[in-house]
Each structure stands twice: as structure tokens, then as C-alpha cells.
Write a protein that holds these residues in place. Structure first.
Motif, PDB file in Angstrom:
ATOM      1  N   LYS A 509       0.834  -1.204   0.000  1.00 45.42           N
ATOM      2  CA  LYS A 509       0.000   0.000   0.000  1.00 45.42           C
ATOM      3  C   LYS A 509       0.864   1.248   0.000  1.00 45.42           C
ATOM      4  O   LYS A 509       0.598   2.208  -0.713  1.00 45.42           O
ATOM      5  N   VAL A 510       1.909   1.220   0.811  1.00 47.58           N
ATOM      6  CA  VAL A 510       2.808   2.378   0.887  1.00 47.58           C
ATOM      7  C   VAL A 510       3.461   2.621  -0.464  1.00 47.58           C
ATOM      8  O   VAL A 510       3.550   3.754  -0.947  1.00 47.58           O
ATOM      9  N   ILE A 518      -5.718  -2.009  -2.963  1.00 41.46           N
ATOM     10  CA  ILE A 518      -5.293  -3.168  -2.173  1.00 41.46           C
ATOM     11  C   ILE A 518      -6.501  -3.795  -1.483  1.00 41.46           C
ATOM     12  O   ILE A 518      -6.654  -5.013  -1.433  1.00 41.46           O
ATOM     13  N   ASN A 519      -7.364  -2.944  -0.944  1.00 45.19           N
ATOM     14  CA  ASN A 519      -8.579  -3.480  -0.314  1.00 45.19           C
ATOM     15  C   ASN A 519      -9.442  -4.217  -1.324  1.00 45.19           C
ATOM     16  O   ASN A 519      -9.898  -5.330  -1.080  1.00 45.19           O
ATOM     17  N   THR A 522      -7.280  -7.363  -2.863  1.00 44.97           N
ATOM     18  CA  THR A 522      -6.669  -8.361  -1.985  1.00 44.97           C
ATOM     19  C   THR A 522      -7.484  -8.620  -0.727  1.00 44.97           C
ATOM     20  O   THR A 522      -7.895  -9.749  -0.460  1.00 44.97           O
ATOM     21  N   ILE A 523      -7.698  -7.586   0.050  1.00 37.98           N
ATOM     22  CA  ILE A 523      -8.297  -7.773   1.370  1.00 37.98           C
ATOM     23  C   ILE A 523      -9.772  -8.151   1.284  1.00 37.98           C
ATOM     24  O   ILE A 523     -10.222  -9.096   1.949  1.00 37.98           O
ATOM     25  N   ASN A 524     -10.494  -7.418   0.495  1.00 37.10           N
ATOM     26  CA  ASN A 524     -11.939  -7.674   0.450  1.00 37.10           C
ATOM     27  C   ASN A 524     -12.296  -9.063  -0.064  1.00 37.10           C
ATOM     28  O   ASN A 524     -13.226  -9.694   0.469  1.00 37.10           O
ATOM     29  N   PRO A 525     -11.632  -9.573  -1.093  1.00 34.52           N
ATOM     30  CA  PRO A 525     -11.937 -10.963  -1.480  1.00 34.52           C
ATOM     31  C   PRO A 525     -11.691 -11.951  -0.347  1.00 34.52           C
ATOM     32  O   PRO A 525     -12.446 -12.921  -0.180  1.00 34.52           O
ATOM     33  N   ILE A 526     -10.660 -11.688   0.430  1.00 31.51           N
ATOM     34  CA  ILE A 526     -10.388 -12.564   1.576  1.00 31.51           C
ATOM     35  C   ILE A 526     -11.519 -12.448   2.588  1.00 31.51           C
ATOM     36  O   ILE A 526     -12.055 -13.444   3.088  1.00 31.51           O
ATOM     37  N   LEU A 697      -6.427  -0.310   5.494  1.00 32.10           N
ATOM     38  CA  LEU A 697      -6.660  -1.687   5.074  1.00 32.10           C
ATOM     39  C   LEU A 697      -7.710  -2.325   5.980  1.00 32.10           C
ATOM     40  O   LEU A 697      -7.657  -2.167   7.199  1.00 32.10           O
ATOM     41  N   ASN A 698      -8.613  -3.036   5.385  1.00 30.18           N
ATOM     42  CA  ASN A 698      -9.769  -3.534   6.132  1.00 30.18           C
ATOM     43  C   ASN A 698      -9.459  -4.806   6.915  1.00 30.18           C
ATOM     44  O   ASN A 698     -10.094  -5.843   6.736  1.00 30.18           O
TER      45      ASN A 698
END
Lengths: 715, 173
Positions: A509-510, A518-519, A522-526, A697-698
Motif C-alpha cells: 500500500k505504501v 489493495i482493499n 486483496t483484502i476484500n476478497p479474503i 486496510l480492512n
């Protein structure tokens, strides 16, 4: 790419004490009409080679740079000084040999024009000399290259024993040259010079040299491992400059057709006839190995202070430079490029012809590998990596080895299974992004897990870059499956894995400066995948569900605890009672130590009459290391999840020997408290800052729990 | 190797404190008293010298010393699980937001809590007070590992329900 070397004072101190003392003595004596053999020191005449050929050969083998030095063994001398074996050998003059005198045995390839060649610091009357010094007791051999550069070659250059100028000393290994400033035979100053940034002209080279005062000199003995110290910008940097000091190199204007682009200093190709078994000479001593090619009799012929005629064993008057005879007549040329290739092959034990050919043909690759070798500790893992790199480059000849982060990209290629689009993507990304991906692979020793994670991130980043992120790729699916299977192992394993995901995503993200991407990718599908595994019913959920709701920021909650969205769990719930949980007695909130203690307190005070309707009791429970190990043993997920927390008990009503008590447990879960023990260990490493739920990031945003139930207590 | 060690440390921290919690240095110096205490052992004079953080939280000068004296005034509840007496404190700090931290006196009591389920017995001491919005602390009785002397530790929480050690009285006589 060139790195300035770190000064290791203690190392230099040890090294310099020995070498400087010996060499200073040698020089000062030398400066009095070559008093090496007229010194007041005890000098023993020696009639046999005092340093074995094998020792010198070994030294040459360990010092690639020494091969740049063409020694005139015909003028070698030897002696024992203060118990140390000393052999001194003057250097040959490349410039002279290049002026077309084919009969001279001291040759360079001679294939370049000689008009612009000036070895300005080579003075035939006092040629640069190599000193080999061997400790008689230990057998350890050191060697130093010395050259005296006069202020005025016509004045105070040894006449009448008077010297003014600089004596340069170099061990042919480091990037530091020791200098003794002499004025009328007196030592005025002693210091060291180190090469600085690459210069752009002759003066620049001098300016680029970092001068180190005499006070600092003891700390300047930085050694540069292997070839790095001299092949860093071979033709335009340290070697060129240092070669100039010692009469080894030529200065070639960058406009010269003979000069590589942008480079000024050029070392001439070396004649190896004197040092290799390729000697095809026909003279006396020809065909021998190493310096024996210059004449097998050198040790017999030249002894300090005496001449040994080699026939009757009687020493006679010393004859300084008689002709030894012999030596090769045909020069053998080995280019610098070949030397670099050979260096790499030797270090990596290269046996494949295709790789060897690559190294000989691609100087850029050989040099880059050399740089890598010299700037890394060569573990077997590194050697394996470089061998993999060479295999890769044999096939992928278009890979730009000179690009920034080339080896990081290669590391990614080695460790991740990428398709062509992803490979092309890695070839285009910034150094920062490259590093972020490389760190995913290297973050710990769980190689397979890191690989899964790295491939998933590369996949989504490539998709994002190619504007085709609409579908979940196979690598992302693999990561999600990994997470789902880990969840079934429990909260501890899940926490380990997701912490890595969070930190890696944070790094990406940085670099990308794009949280939403990124959310989204990557994160949201998880989160979406995990959501289907979670029981959101407050009445029937377990601690694992609460944990997942916190970690993956699942569900929507309007209740608040201490400013954070919170779940409200009220009544006879599974969380409170332990029903439908593994190890229910232990994991029931009502059975935790603090609740039991609070219940006992209330009961006692009700019994005593000091607690009435409307009163409240509070108990704060601290969770320390002992509690931690206890909770692991007990498999007490409740304790692990809650950590320290406070419990309040309100007396709702009291009648006779009975009272209704409302128990309230409030807690907020967040990253900071989850990683706080690291501070207690004094490391401050790995602590993740708290963040609000839904921000950034969620994952792991602050999440509260408000758990309440009533009990009837009798006494 | 070093990296591996570091991660071991990290995981200890991570799995320990998934929820809200904190660890204070007292935990290294003391052990909670798990056997039943008597009047004789408990009564006496205690002194508390705050750390910087504690002083800030209690709104008292850092260089202050708070004296707590527990006096014997025998009483017991009907089941004999509680006893107590009168306490005298030089600054009333047993409150969440002190509005009067001068001298104060009231009753104290100790309850010996037996928790067979968790195999955890403790002496829970309470300090009565009548100040509005008052007592928001709970107390434990510990012993110094070094000299066996008693310490009364008080705990409260910050706004995030992080439990912190807010007072630490050491018995001097």
C-alpha cells in the motif's frame, strides 16, 4: 551501485601496525641509497630462496589484483630483516614496453596506440616495487606495493640520499592507499586516501579521493573483498587511479577511440607470460610456472648485499641488475573481462559451458555478479542463487542486469511461479515495489506460505496494472484457500497468517499509494470468503467467530464501546455459558478467573451487608505471561481473545439472602494491544498501530465487545 | 537466525494479547498471594511513590508519597471469608477523577476468593469510600519475590479498557 566501504578501525589498526612499521623501516632505509642491504638492522645473507615459490604462488592466487602487476623477477632481491623473510621485486614499465620494442621480455599486448600512454609515476631509476614479507615463525605472507613519487624527479629524488615526495603503499586488496609524505628525507605526514565517487576527469580523480588524516589513519584499513575493490568501474575508478599512482595504468581521454564510453582510466591488457603456465618462452627458465618463467635462478643470483655467482657458492660483490636470461618471447594476453569471468567462475564453481560462455561474452553480467559476490556474504544459499541467476540469464539474454534492483527481480523470479505477463510486470516495476515483493518472499522461513502470498500479490498488482482486475485469479484463490484452511486451525494460527498478510499489504500500500486498490483486490476478497465461515448470531457465536469478526472487520455494528463499533452480546449466550464450544467449562466467560473472583467478592459483601441495590463492584483482570501459558495449556480461547479486561457487577436488587447481579464485560480488540507484548520484551518490533474499523486496510480495526448477563446470587 | 528469533517473540506477543490488555513491570517482581492472609500479616503502614504515568493518571505530583495505614478493627462476615478494619490514606487517590485528594479514612476489607475451577485463589482487598463517581479500581495483594514483603496493587483501565497498574503500595512496617 558502488558502495563506499565502511571503515573498520580495529581491523586496520592491527593490520597497519605490522605493515606500516615494517614498510616504513624498509622505505626509510631504502631512501638512503637503497640501504635495504646497508641497513643497521640485522641483515642476513641468504643463499637459497627464502620464501618458497608455493607461498608466493598461493598469495597470487588469493589476490586477483596482483595479476595486474608485472614484476621484473630478474631484479628481485631477498634478505632477512628482523627475522622476517623479505623479497622485493621491481615492476615492469608498461609504457616503455609498449613503444614497439618487441625484444623486451616485459610486454603488454601492444595493440593500442601508444601516443597517449604516459605512466607518469613510473620512474625507471626507482621503479615501483613489490615487497613480499613473510613471518618466519608463522609462515604468513604479506605483500605490499610501494612507489615513490618525487616532487621533482630531477631534484631530491635520491641524490645524495635526499628524498622529497610521496611514498605510496598498497596491499593490493583494499580501497585504501597509505601515503607517507617525505620532505628532504624526513617524514612530514602520514595518512591514507580512499577512493570516493567516480570522477569525471583526471583532476576529478584526485579530488574524489577521500583524504584521511593521520589521526584517522589507524581506522582506514578497510579491505574490499575479492575483486570488488579493483573492478568497481575498472577503467575509470579506483584501479585506474591507483594504477596511476603505481605506474600501472594509462590515462586515456574519454574521447579516445580506445576508451570505453565514459571512462578515462584504462589498465592495459596484461601480459601473463610471467605468471602463467601458458608461457611459451624459449629462453632460459622459459616454460616454468609463475615467476620461475623469468628465470629459475633468481633466488640464487640476487641476494641483498652480495652476489652469488651460482657456480662455486662464494658470495661476491652485489651486482644490482644483471640480466637473468631466459623468459618468454611471446606475450600472452588476458583481458580484464576474462579475469572477471574467471573470478565469477571460480567463486561459483561454474562448470556449465553455456554459463562460462555467457560470462566471457557478457562483461556486464560477469561484472554484476562480481559486484554481488563482493557485497554479500557468500553463503551456500547465495551461491545457489547466483548459479540459478546464471542459468536464467543463459536463457533470458534480454534481461537487463544493469537495472536497479536487478537481483531483487531475479530473486522474485527464482522463488515465485509467474506467468509471462507477471514476469513482464516485475521487469517494469520500481525498486520500491520490487523490494516490497521480495520481502514477502523473505519475511520468514515459511517458504510455501510466503510463496503463496507473494504470487497472489504479484497477480493482483499485474491485473491492476493491466486494468483487468475483474476476476479473481488462481493465485488469489490459492491464498484465500490457505487462509480458510488456517482458520480451521484456530485463532492463533489465523492470527499468525493474517498478520503477515496485513503487513505485506501495508508495505504494498505504501509503495503503490493506493489503499482502495489493495482493499478491493486483496483484502476484500479474503474478507468475503471468510465471511461465509462466520456465525454472526450473538446468541450462538463462539470466540472464534468474535475473533474473525474483529480480524476481518466483518459485519456492521452500530453499538459503541469506547468509541469503536461493538457487538452487543446479552443474556444466556454461548459466549457467556460456554455452550456448543470446545472445552466449554474453560471457555465460558462466566467461569473466567476474574468473573469468579468478582462473584466471590459480591457474595461476601452481600453476606456482610456492605453491598446494596444499586452498588457496583469492579474487577480488573490482568493477563500476563504466566496467564498466557496457562491459557495455551487450557486451550482457553476466551482468555487469549480477551486478554486483560474489566468486569463490572451491578446489584440490581437484593431480597433476603438472594440478589440479582448484572455482569458487564467490556473489551476492545485492536492491533496495538494484540502486539503489545513485543514492547514488554523491549524490542518494539512488529507492533502494529491501532486503527479504526473501516479505515485503511480492512483488517484488524478496533472492535468492541459489550457482553452482559444476569445471575442470581444467594448466600 | 536472528529473524527467526524475532518472529518467535512476535508470535508470543500476538497470541497473548489479541484482546485489550497490558502488562506492567510489577509482574516480574511480585507474585500474587494465594494463601489466606491474617490481620497480623496485613495491617501496618504502606507507602506508594508513583511513576510518571501513574502520577499523571492520578493527577498528583510525581515526587509525592502517599501513605496508607491499615488498622485492625476486627469483624468477619458470617461465613468467615471476609475481614477488615479502618484505613487512613494521606491523599485520597482511590477514585477515578480525584476532586479531593486530601487525607481520608474509611473501612477496608479482604475477601479470600477461592476459584477451584481455575485453581486460582486470591486475597481481594477493597477500600470503601463515599465519594461520588468514586472507586473505579480493584486491588490485589502481592508479595515481593525478593523479600516476601507485601504490596497492594491497584488496577484500573484506560478508555480502551486497557488494564493498567495505577497504584503500588509497599509495606514498610
Amino acid at each position: 551501485m558502488r558502495k563506499k566501504q565502511t571503515i573498520k578501525k580495529s581491523f586496520l589498526y592491527r593490520r597497519s601496525i605490522t605493515s606500516c612499521t615494517i614498510l616504513l623501516c624498509l622505505f626509510l632505509t631504502q631512501c638512503k641509497k637503497d640501504p635495504f642491504y646497508k641497513s643497521q638492522k640485522k641483515v642476513e645473507n641468504v643463499q637459497q630462496p627464502i620464501i618458497k615459490e608455493e607461498a608466493i604462488k598461493k598469495w597470487f592466487g588469493e589476490k586477483p589484483l596482483a595479476k595486474l602487476v608485472s614484476l621484473d623477477w630478474s631484479k628481485a632481491k631477498q634478505g632477512v630483516v628482523n627475522g622476517k623473510n623479505v623479497v622485493r621485486v621491481p615492476l615492469l614499465n608498461f609504457a616503455n614496453t609498449n613503444k614497439g620494442n618487441a625484444n623486451k621480455k616485459v610486454l603488454s599486448s601492444g595493440k593500442n596506440s601508444t601516443n597517449d600512454i604516459v605512466n607518469s609515476n613510473y620512474y625507471p631509476s626507482h621503479a615501483p616495487e613489490m615487497f613480499f614479507i613473510q613471518n618466519n615463525n608463522t609462515g604468513k605472507l604479506r605483500a605490499y606495493l610501494l612507489n615513490f613519487v618525487p616532487i621533482n624527479k630531477s631534484n631530491e629524488f635520491g641524490e645524495n640520499g635526499t628524498w622529497s615526495g610521496k611514498l605510496y603503499e598498497w596491499n593490493l586488496s583494499g580501497d585504501t592507499v597509505h601515503v607517507q609524505d617525505i620532505l628532504q628525507s624526513k617524514l612530514k605526514e602520514r595518512y591514507a586516501v580512499k577512493i570516493g565517487d567516480a570522477p569525471d576527469d583526471n583532476n576529478g580523480i584526485v579530488k574524489a579521493v577521500e583524504r584521511i588524516s593521520s589521526n584517522q589513519m589507524v581506522g582506514t584499513g578497510t579491505k574490499v573483498s575479492g575483486i570488488f575493490g579493483w573492478l568497481v568501474d575498472v577503467l575509470g575508478d579506483f584501479v585506474g587511479w591507483i594504477g596511476h599512482l603505481f605506474g600501472l595504468s594509462d590515462y586515456v581521454p574519454s574521447t579516445s577511440p580506445n576508451a570505453p564510453p565514459g571512462m578515462q582510466w584504462r589498465l592495459k591488457d596484461i601480459n601473463w607470460a610471467w605468471f602463467t603456465d601458458n608461457d611459451t618462452g624459449t629462453g632460459e627458465g622459459g616454460g616454468g610456472s609463475l615467476y620461475t618463467g623469468a628465470g629459475n635462478r633468481i633466488y640464487l643470483d640476487y641476494i641483498p648485499g652480495v652476489k652469488y655467482d651460482g657456480t662455486n657458492g662464494e658470495p661476491t660483490t652485489y651486482d644490482e641488475y644483471p640480466s637473468p636470461g631466459g623468459g618468454p618471447s611471446t606475450p600472452v594476453t588476458i583481458s580484464v573481462n576474462d579475469m572477471v569471468a574467471q573470478y565469477v567462475m571460480e567463486k561459483l564453481v561454474v562448470t556449465k559451458p553455456s554459463v562460462a560462455q555467457l560470462l566471457y561474452n557478457r562483461f556486464d553480467i560477469a561484472r554484476a555478479i562480481t559486484d554481488y559476490i563482493d557485497s554479500h556474504s557468500m553463503t551456500q544459499e547465495e551461491i545457489d542463487f547466483l548459479n540459478w541467476v546464471l542459468d536464467y540469464l543463459v536463457i533470458n539474454t534480454n534481461f537487463d542486469i544493469g537495472q536497479e534492483g536487478a537481483f531483487d527481480k531475479l530473486y522474485i523470479f527464482k522463488n515465485l511461479s509467474l506467468n509471462s505477463n507477471q514476469t513482464n510486470y516485475i521487469n517494469t516495476i520500481s525498486l520500491a515495489e520490487t523490494n516490497a515483493i521480495r520481502e514477502i518472499i523473505k519475511q520468514d522461513e515459511n517458504i510455501n506460505e510466503n510463496k503463496t502470498m507473494g504470487e497472489a500479490f504479484v497477480e493482483i498488482l499485474e491485473q491492476e496494472a493491466s486494468n483487468s482486475p475483474s476476476t479473481e485469479g488462481p493465485k488469489m484463490t490459492a491464498l484465500i484457500n490457505k487462509i480458510k484452511s488456517t482458520i480451521s486451525l484456530g485463532v492463533v494460527e489465523t492470527a499468525k497468517l493474517m498478520r503477515k498478510v496485513y503487513l505485506n499489504a501495508s508495505n504494498i500500500k505504501v509503495v503503490k499509494n493506493n489503499t482502495s486498490t489493495i482493499n478491493t483486490l486483496t483484502i476484500n476478497p479474503i474478507r468475503s470468503a471468510v465471511s461465509s465461515m462466520v456465525n454472526f448470531d450473538a446468541q450462538t457465536m463462539g470466540w472464534g467467530d468474535l475473533f474473525n469478526i474483529w480480524l476481518f472487520e466483518l459485519g456492521s455494528y452500530t453499538n459503541m464501546v469506547s468509541g469503536s463499533p461493538a457487538i452487543f452480546i446479552s443474556g444466556n449466550t454461548n459466549i457467556q455459558s460456554g455452550n456448543n464450544m470446545s472445552n466449554p467449562q474453560t471457555n465460558a466467560l462466566k467461569n473466567l478467573t476474574s468473573v469468579v473472583s468478582l462473584r466471590n467478592t459480591i457474595k461476601s459483601k452481600l453476606n456482610l451487608g456492605t453491598l446494596s441495590t444499586g452498588n457496583k463492584e469492579t474487577l480488573y483482570y490482568t493477563y500476563n505471561v504466566n496467564e498466557y501459558y496457562g491459557s495455551l495449556t487450557q486451550q482457553n480461547i476466551a482468555k487469549i481473545f480477551l486478554g486483560s479486561f474489566n468486569t463490572e457487577a451491578y446489584v440490581l436488587n437484593k431480597s433476603g439472602n438472594s440478589a440479582t447481579i448484572l455482569f458487564v464485560v467490556n473489551n476492545v480488540s485492536g492491533w496495538e494491544s494484540a502486539t503489545r507484548f513485543i514492547k514488554a520484551e523491549g524490542g518494539n518490533i512488529g507492533i502494529i498501530d491501532d486503527k479504526a474499523r473501516g479505515a485503511g486496510l480492512n483488517l484488524g480495526g478496533n472492535f468492541g465487545q459489550d457482553i452482559q448477563w444476569t445471575e442470581t446470587i444467594t448466600w | 537466525m536472528r529473524r527467526h528469533t524475532i518472529y518467535n517473540v512476535i508470535w508470543i506477543g500476538l497470541v497473548v494479547l489479541l484482546g485489550s490488555c497490558g502488562v506492567s513491570s510489577y509482574s516480574d517482581e511480585t507474585v500474587e498471594v494465594s494463601d489466606s492472609l491474617s490481620y497480623q500479616g496485613l495491617t501496618g503502614t504502606y507507602v506508594f511513590k508513583p511513576t510518571k504515568i501513574q502520577a499523571e493518571r492520578l493527577q498528583i505530583p510525581m515526587d509525592s508519597a502517599v501513605t496508607l495505614k491499615l488498622e485492625n478493627k476486627p469483624f468477619k462476615n458470617s461465613k468467615g471469608t471476609q475481614f477488615g478494619g479502618t484505613y487512613y490514606i494521606s491523599k485520597m487517590i482511590f477514585i477515578k477523577s480525584p476532586n479531593d485528594n486530601g487525607f481520608y479514612s474509611n473501612g477496608w476489607s479482604v475477601i479470600y476468593s477461592k476459584d477451584t475451577l481455575n485453581n486460582h485463589n486470591a486475597n481481594l482487598i477493597s477500600f470503601e469510600q463515599e465519594i461520588k463517581n468514586g472507586n473505579d479500581m480493584s486491588f490485589e495483594i502481592h508479595r515481593n519475590k525478593k523479600d516476601n514483603s507485601l504490596r497492594i496493587l491497584g488496577f484500573t483501565s484506560d478508555p480502551k479498557y486497557e488494564v493498567i497498574n495505577i497504584v503500588d503500595f509497599k509495606k514498610i512496617k
